[in-house]
Design a protein around this motif. Structure first.
Motif, PDB file in Angstrom:
ATOM      1  N   GLY A 274       0.797  -1.234   0.000  1.00 28.84           N
ATOM      2  CA  GLY A 274       0.000   0.000   0.000  1.00 28.84           C
ATOM      3  C   GLY A 274       0.820   1.270   0.000  1.00 28.84           C
ATOM      4  O   GLY A 274       0.296   2.355  -0.275  1.00 28.84           O
ATOM      5  N   ILE A 275       2.120   1.159   0.287  1.00 26.27           N
ATOM      6  CA  ILE A 275       2.936   2.376   0.384  1.00 26.27           C
ATOM      7  C   ILE A 275       3.071   3.063  -0.980  1.00 26.27           C
ATOM      8  O   ILE A 275       2.888   4.280  -1.102  1.00 26.27           O
ATOM      9  CB  ILE A 275       4.330   2.050   0.969  1.00 26.27           C
ATOM     10  N   ALA A 276       3.363   2.275  -1.998  1.00 24.56           N
ATOM     11  CA  ALA A 276       3.533   2.868  -3.333  1.00 24.56           C
ATOM     12  C   ALA A 276       2.233   3.541  -3.767  1.00 24.56           C
ATOM     13  O   ALA A 276       2.240   4.659  -4.289  1.00 24.56           O
ATOM     14  CB  ALA A 276       3.958   1.814  -4.339  1.00 24.56           C
ATOM     15  N   ALA A 277       1.125   2.896  -3.502  1.00 23.23           N
ATOM     16  CA  ALA A 277      -0.164   3.481  -3.876  1.00 23.23           C
ATOM     17  C   ALA A 277      -0.389   4.793  -3.130  1.00 23.23           C
ATOM     18  O   ALA A 277      -0.858   5.780  -3.701  1.00 23.23           O
ATOM     19  CB  ALA A 277      -1.299   2.504  -3.571  1.00 23.23           C
ATOM     20  N   ARG A 278      -0.022   4.816  -1.827  1.00 23.29           N
ATOM     21  CA  ARG A 278      -0.199   6.047  -1.041  1.00 23.29           C
ATOM     22  C   ARG A 278       0.628   7.195  -1.621  1.00 23.29           C
ATOM     23  O   ARG A 278       0.212   8.340  -1.615  1.00 23.29           O
ATOM     24  CB  ARG A 278       0.242   5.821   0.413  1.00 23.29           C
ATOM     25  N   LEU A 279       1.828   6.857  -2.118  1.00 17.21           N
ATOM     26  CA  LEU A 279       2.705   7.884  -2.670  1.00 17.21           C
ATOM     27  C   LEU A 279       2.244   8.380  -4.034  1.00 17.21           C
ATOM     28  O   LEU A 279       2.218   9.574  -4.295  1.00 17.21           O
ATOM     29  CB  LEU A 279       4.125   7.319  -2.843  1.00 17.21           C
ATOM     30  N   PHE A 280       1.894   7.424  -4.888  1.00 21.07           N
ATOM     31  CA  PHE A 280       1.684   7.809  -6.283  1.00 21.07           C
ATOM     32  C   PHE A 280       0.257   8.223  -6.603  1.00 21.07           C
ATOM     33  O   PHE A 280       0.029   8.956  -7.560  1.00 21.07           O
ATOM     34  CB  PHE A 280       2.163   6.690  -7.223  1.00 21.07           C
ATOM     35  N   THR A 281      -0.714   7.772  -5.813  1.00 18.75           N
ATOM     36  CA  THR A 281      -2.090   8.160  -6.110  1.00 18.75           C
ATOM     37  C   THR A 281      -2.299   9.677  -6.059  1.00 18.75           C
ATOM     38  O   THR A 281      -2.863  10.256  -6.997  1.00 18.75           O
ATOM     39  CB  THR A 281      -3.083   7.409  -5.201  1.00 18.75           C
ATOM     40  N   PRO A 282      -1.822  10.341  -4.981  1.00 16.04           N
ATOM     41  CA  PRO A 282      -2.033  11.804  -4.981  1.00 16.04           C
ATOM     42  C   PRO A 282      -1.330  12.510  -6.141  1.00 16.04           C
ATOM     43  O   PRO A 282      -1.789  13.555  -6.600  1.00 16.04           O
ATOM     44  CB  PRO A 282      -1.460  12.274  -3.642  1.00 16.04           C
ATOM     45  N   LEU A 283      -0.240  11.939  -6.622  1.00 11.90           N
ATOM     46  CA  LEU A 283       0.447  12.552  -7.764  1.00 11.90           C
ATOM     47  C   LEU A 283      -0.392  12.373  -9.027  1.00 11.90           C
ATOM     48  O   LEU A 283      -0.602  13.319  -9.794  1.00 11.90           O
ATOM     49  CB  LEU A 283       1.836  11.947  -7.965  1.00 11.90           C
ATOM     50  N   SER A 284      -0.891  11.159  -9.232  1.00  5.16           N
ATOM     51  CA  SER A 284      -1.681  10.948 -10.450  1.00  5.16           C
ATOM     52  C   SER A 284      -3.003  11.707 -10.374  1.00  5.16           C
ATOM     53  O   SER A 284      -3.510  12.185 -11.385  1.00  5.16           O
ATOM     54  CB  SER A 284      -1.891   9.461 -10.732  1.00  5.16           C
ATOM     55  N   ASP A 285      -3.528  11.870  -9.157  1.00  6.55           N
ATOM     56  CA  ASP A 285      -4.741  12.681  -9.010  1.00  6.55           C
ATOM     57  C   ASP A 285      -4.528  14.096  -9.529  1.00  6.55           C
ATOM     58  O   ASP A 285      -5.454  14.740 -10.007  1.00  6.55           O
ATOM     59  CB  ASP A 285      -5.173  12.764  -7.540  1.00  6.55           C
ATOM     60  N   GLN A 286      -3.298  14.569  -9.409  1.00  7.86           N
ATOM     61  CA  GLN A 286      -2.980  15.914  -9.907  1.00  7.86           C
ATOM     62  C   GLN A 286      -2.429  15.865 -11.329  1.00  7.86           C
ATOM     63  O   GLN A 286      -1.818  16.824 -11.811  1.00  7.86           O
ATOM     64  CB  GLN A 286      -1.951  16.594  -8.992  1.00  7.86           C
ATOM     65  N   ASN A 287      -2.593  14.722 -11.979  1.00  6.58           N
ATOM     66  CA  ASN A 287      -2.119  14.537 -13.354  1.00  6.58           C
ATOM     67  C   ASN A 287      -0.614  14.720 -13.502  1.00  6.58           C
ATOM     68  O   ASN A 287      -0.129  15.176 -14.533  1.00  6.58           O
ATOM     69  CB  ASN A 287      -2.824  15.497 -14.312  1.00  6.58           C
ATOM     70  N   ILE A 288       0.131  14.381 -12.461  1.00  2.81           N
ATOM     71  CA  ILE A 288       1.597  14.436 -12.560  1.00  2.81           C
ATOM     72  C   ILE A 288       2.069  13.077 -13.065  1.00  2.81           C
ATOM     73  O   ILE A 288       1.735  12.036 -12.497  1.00  2.81           O
ATOM     74  CB  ILE A 288       2.226  14.769 -11.191  1.00  2.81           C
ATOM     75  N   VAL A 289       2.815  13.122 -14.163  1.00  5.80           N
ATOM     76  CA  VAL A 289       3.209  11.867 -14.796  1.00  5.80           C
ATOM     77  C   VAL A 289       4.537  11.389 -14.205  1.00  5.80           C
ATOM     78  O   VAL A 289       5.571  12.010 -14.382  1.00  5.80           O
ATOM     79  CB  VAL A 289       3.364  12.053 -16.320  1.00  5.80           C
ATOM     80  N   VAL A 290       4.477  10.286 -13.482  1.00  2.82           N
ATOM     81  CA  VAL A 290       5.698   9.695 -12.937  1.00  2.82           C
ATOM     82  C   VAL A 290       6.292   8.806 -14.021  1.00  2.82           C
ATOM     83  O   VAL A 290       5.597   8.009 -14.637  1.00  2.82           O
ATOM     84  CB  VAL A 290       5.379   8.879 -11.669  1.00  2.82           C
ATOM     85  N   ASP A 291       7.590   8.976 -14.274  1.00  2.00           N
ATOM     86  CA  ASP A 291       8.191   8.219 -15.372  1.00  2.00           C
ATOM     87  C   ASP A 291       8.921   7.000 -14.827  1.00  2.00           C
ATOM     88  O   ASP A 291       8.356   5.918 -14.712  1.00  2.00           O
ATOM     89  CB  ASP A 291       9.106   9.158 -16.169  1.00  2.00           C
ATOM     90  N   MET A 292      10.169   7.128 -14.478  1.00  2.00           N
ATOM     91  CA  MET A 292      10.913   5.960 -13.989  1.00  2.00           C
ATOM     92  C   MET A 292      10.661   5.768 -12.500  1.00  2.00           C
ATOM     93  O   MET A 292      10.598   6.739 -11.760  1.00  2.00           O
ATOM     94  CB  MET A 292      12.396   6.211 -14.161  1.00  2.00           C
ATOM     95  N   ILE A 293      10.564   4.531 -12.071  1.00  2.00           N
ATOM     96  CA  ILE A 293      10.421   4.250 -10.639  1.00  2.00           C
ATOM     97  C   ILE A 293      11.385   3.134 -10.257  1.00  2.00           C
ATOM     98  O   ILE A 293      11.461   2.110 -10.943  1.00  2.00           O
ATOM     99  CB  ILE A 293       8.994   3.781 -10.282  1.00  2.00           C
ATOM    100  N   ILE A 294      12.116   3.344  -9.189  1.00  2.00           N
ATOM    101  CA  ILE A 294      12.994   2.285  -8.693  1.00  2.00           C
ATOM    102  C   ILE A 294      12.743   2.113  -7.208  1.00  2.00           C
ATOM    103  O   ILE A 294      12.689   3.088  -6.456  1.00  2.00           O
ATOM    104  CB  ILE A 294      14.482   2.655  -8.903  1.00  2.00           C
ATOM    105  N   GLN A 295      12.554   0.862  -6.796  1.00  2.00           N
ATOM    106  CA  GLN A 295      12.461   0.612  -5.359  1.00  2.00           C
ATOM    107  C   GLN A 295      13.656  -0.247  -4.972  1.00  2.00           C
ATOM    108  O   GLN A 295      13.882  -1.302  -5.563  1.00  2.00           O
ATOM    109  CB  GLN A 295      11.145  -0.104  -5.027  1.00  2.00           C
ATOM    110  N   ASN A 296      14.421   0.217  -4.015  1.00  2.00           N
ATOM    111  CA  ASN A 296      15.587  -0.562  -3.584  1.00  2.00           C
ATOM    112  C   ASN A 296      15.144  -1.829  -2.867  1.00  2.00           C
ATOM    113  O   ASN A 296      14.053  -1.882  -2.314  1.00  2.00           O
ATOM    114  CB  ASN A 296      16.444   0.261  -2.614  1.00  2.00           C
ATOM    115  N   ALA A 297      16.034  -2.839  -2.856  1.00  2.00           N
ATOM    116  CA  ALA A 297      15.776  -4.021  -2.041  1.00  2.00           C
ATOM    117  C   ALA A 297      15.690  -3.549  -0.600  1.00  2.00           C
ATOM    118  O   ALA A 297      16.443  -2.664  -0.182  1.00  2.00           O
ATOM    119  CB  ALA A 297      16.920  -5.015  -2.201  1.00  2.00           C
ATOM    120  N   SER A 298      14.751  -4.091   0.144  1.00  2.00           N
ATOM    121  CA  SER A 298      14.568  -3.523   1.476  1.00  2.00           C
ATOM    122  C   SER A 298      15.524  -4.134   2.492  1.00  2.00           C
ATOM    123  O   SER A 298      15.950  -5.283   2.391  1.00  2.00           O
ATOM    124  CB  SER A 298      13.123  -3.680   1.922  1.00  2.00           C
ATOM    125  N   VAL A 299      15.860  -3.315   3.474  1.00  2.00           N
ATOM    126  CA  VAL A 299      16.718  -3.736   4.577  1.00  2.00           C
ATOM    127  C   VAL A 299      15.915  -3.518   5.853  1.00  2.00           C
ATOM    128  O   VAL A 299      15.401  -2.416   6.076  1.00  2.00           O
ATOM    129  CB  VAL A 299      18.007  -2.870   4.618  1.00  2.00           C
TER     130      VAL A 299
END
Ligand code: ASP
Ligand code: MG
Length: 406
Positions: A274-299
């Motif tokens: 749910g974290i990625a959705a929490r981050l990116f939903t408000p951006l897409s709601d404002q029509n901000i186009v996210v291009d590249m996304i990288i998530q590091n391996a978690s520690v």
């Protein structure tokens, strides 16, 4: 005899002299016995001027009024061209978007075309008229004027060509066609005779500014052959068309860059659903186009998320993300505007190995550090420090032997 749609961009219609030049090209096509629909942009710089005017009237103008204002540049060019054509003895008529029934959704400033009713246009063509249509605009169901996003006249032209089942669409601009890279950056850039829709799409999304991306999407869906040509020369231009056997042999067709990106890192966020959705939903709601996304391996169940957004949207992202970062328990946010994206594009990548490694080696040889990488079937993009943009473009052009292209 063919039905052709010709679109002329802002630099081709920048003043009365240039409109005369356009008129003679239109007439030449008509004299060959073709039916001609002309789509025009506003005079170069005019849409910018109108935008500034709007912003000087109000820092937050209503979308409806804003679109009605910034679409007027095209009304000027279509009427002037039509007057010139009439004076030359040709039957021509100008039309605004809604007059030729270009119906769009309600998304002001980035509206999408829903349908075009061609009856009116076909009727005019049958009467022997040259039809001159204002690009960049349409109207929604309620008749409100909408605009199709910057550079949207390309989309108007291709959409009209598709709706009319035109034989082809010519996009006249100030360059001779599509090049292996930006000739302003590298004088070894070569003009491509032909390029596939897919490659053109990737080039457009990777920053090449020859055609508006949406116009290429439409051309691909409706298989409209598109010629990109200069209105100032007689060069044959570049044909954007379906992929063919010749194209597959080419590993890389072009190198492009995008300086209009910024990089955002959300540092040390809990790695849970749910974290990625929490981050990116408000951006897409404002029509901000996210291009590249990288998530590091978690520690220890924490991770970093890095992504790119258009640089013009960075302030808005800051406002939105500071709030979200706090809510999801991220440690901090990092913003980097000194980046650019360089990309190589080619349909041949599908069947050739080692393309990525060649790209990385070429950049490494020059000591250019790669900050992010993303790939599609026919594109590899690297984010690098922006000061290396030109150098990266040149070494990649050399590494893939693009100066030998014909
Ligand atoms: N005049 C509009 C713009 O400047 C549309 C176009 O040129 O295609 O974005
Ligand atoms: Mg344009």
């Amino acid at each position: 005899m063919a039905l052709i749609v010709q679109k002329y961009g802002g630099t081709s219609v920048a003043n009365i002299d240039k409109l005369h030049n356009v008129a003679s090209r239109v007439v030449a096509a008509k004299e060959k016995g073709n039916e001609v629909v002309v789509v025009l942009s506003a005079m170069a710089g005019e849409t910018d001027r109108l935008i500034q005017l709007a912003l000087s009237a109000s820092d937050n103008p209503m979308d409806r009024e804003y679109d009605a204002l910034i679409s007027t540049g095209e009304q000027v060019t279509v009427t002037l061209l039509t007057m010139i054509l009439n004076k030359m003895g040709y039957k021509a008529k100008s039309f605004l978007g809604h007059q030729v029934k270009i119906l769009t959704d309600k998304a002001h400033t980035k509206a999408r075309i829903i349908s075009i009713d061609t009856e009116k246009t076909l009727d005019e063509l049958r009467k022997g008229h040259i039809v001159v249509v204002a690009g960049f605009q349409g109207a929604d169901h309620e008749g409100n004027i909408t605009t199709l996003g910057r550079g949207g006249s390309d989309t108007s032209a291709v959409a009209i060509a598709a709706a009319l089942k035109a034989d082809y669409c010519e996009i006249f601009t100030d360059v001779n066609g599509v090049y292996t890279t930006d000739p302003n950056i590298y004088d070894k850039a070569k003009k491509l005779r032909k390029i596939s829709y897919e490659e053109m799409l990737e080039l457009a999304s990777a920053g090449a500014k020859v055609l508006q991306q949406r116009s290429v999407e439409l051309a691909k869906i409706y298989e409209v052959p598109v010629y990109v040509r200069s209105s100032f020369t007689n060069d044959g231009g570049t044909l954007v068309t379906k992929e063919d056997k010749d194209m597959e042999k080419e590993v890389v067709s072009g190198v492009t860059y995008d300086r209009d990106q910024a990089k955002i890192t959300v540092v040390h966020v809990p790695d849970k659903p749910g974290i990625a959705a929490r981050l990116f939903t408000p951006l897409s709601d404002q029509n901000i186009v996210v291009d590249m996304i990288i998530q590091n391996a978690s520690v220890d169940a924490f991770t970093d998320l890095t992504f790119t957004v258009p640089r013009k949207d960075i302030r808005q992202c800051q406002t939105i993300l500071h709030k979200v970062a706090e809510e999801i328990g991220a440690e901090r946010l990092e913003f980097d505007e000194n980046i650019s994206k360089v990309s190589i594009v080619g349909v041949g990548m599908k069947s050739h190995a080692g393309v990525a490694s060649r790209m990385f080696a070429a950049l490494a040889n020059e000591g250019i550090n790669i900050l992010m990488i993303s790939t599609s079937e026919i594109k590899i993009s690297c984010v690098i420090e922006s000061k290396y943009t030109e150098l990266a473009v040149r070494v990649l052009h050399d590494a893939f032997g693009l100066e030998q292209k014909i």
